[in-house]
Design an enzyme around this catalytic site. Structure first.
Site: not given
Ligand code: SF4
Length: 269
Positions: A122, A215
């Site tokens: 990300e 994760s």
């Molecule tokens: Fe999106 Fe889930 Fe990440 Fe929140 S945790 S930004 S809802 S993918």
């Protein structure tokens, strides 16, 4: 023994959308850029449907490419478009919002700072919307070198620790920039899960944290629980739990990461 399952368990909306899409669009013509989520059982299920998981654009040899909820940088879209493949974009809208922020402020001449894990997909994707020019900080935030930057834009990985972000923000507020723009981009499901983990782990004899070992958001839940409770069990699969160990506990809490299927938490429960 009393067992309490956190209310915020199961897939978050972004992960659910990506997994549902991968279960609808699958087969020999489809590939996914990276594992759809950090959960082995879900990844295996998707692979069994014939969908290929590729690590990078150069490995894409199918007609359709799914982009997972973590999102990707602008360069990746450009490269995929050059290959003329069909893009099924499952980037979570909360992540897209960060892409838009960093793009805008980078173009306005701001130095972009991201709180998060440097190599997390990300964060790599966010950095790809400001020319790969962002500074990524985590524990090392006091060592940050902003050079001559007078305008700074601070954003966060969506699954970052709320407490750590607060500390970093205090540090930034002590610095004298001409302009500091702060965007609190930690996702609401992350905040709710971290708050619940904090409360539960303070009142339980043992905590079970369910989620993929890779994760990021699950690992943060584990650290929160470890801060309050001596008996924390991090499992990626209900089979890993030695239930005999739980005989002597009076109250056990269960928390799960955003990429943990509800069935796995229920099985432990
Ligand atoms: Fe999106 Fe889930 Fe990440 Fe929140 S945790 S930004 S809802 S993918």
């Amino acid at each position: 023994m009393k067992v309490i399952l956190a209310k915020n368990s199961g897939f978050c909306p972004g992960v659910k959308r990506a997994v549902d899409t991968a279960k609808k669009i699958y087969g020999e013509n489809v590939c996914i850029l990276g594992e759809i989520i950090h959960n082995e059982s879900v990844t295996d299920e998707i692979k069994k449907l014939g969908t290929k998981i590729v690590d990078g654009v150069d490995e894409v040899d199918r007609d359709t490419v799914i982009i997972r909820s973590h999102g990707v940088g602008k360069n990746v879209y450009d490269e995929l478009n050059e290959k003329k493949v069909k893009i099924v974009d499952c980037t979570c809208p909360f992540v897209t919002k960060i892409h838009d922020i960093v793009k805008k402020y980078h173009e306005l001449g701001y130095k972009i700072v991201i709180t998060g894990e440097k190599d997390h997909p990300e964060v790599v994707g966010i950095n790809g919307w400001c020319g790969g020019d962002a500074i990524v900080i985590d524990e090392n935030y006091r060592e940050i070198d902003l050079g001559e930057s007078e305008k700074v834009c601070l954003v966060s990985q969506t699954t970052y620790s709320v407490d750590k972000f607060k500390k970093i923000l205090e540090f930034f507020n002590e610095k004298t920039f001409k302009t500091l723009e702060v965007f609190k981009t930690i996702c609401y499901t992350t905040i709710e899960r971290q708050e619940e983990a904090e409360i539960l782990s303070k009142t339980c004899d043992a905590m079970v944290v369910v989620g993929g070992k890779h994760s990021s958001n699950t690992k943060k839940l584990m650290r929160i629980c470890q801060g309050n409770c001596e008996n924390v069990y991090f499992i990626s699969n209900p089979d890993e739990l030695n239930y005999k160990k739980f005989r002597n506990y009076k109250k056990v809490g269960i928390v799960a990461g955003a990429s943990t299927p509800n069935e796995q938490s229920m099985e432990v429960f």
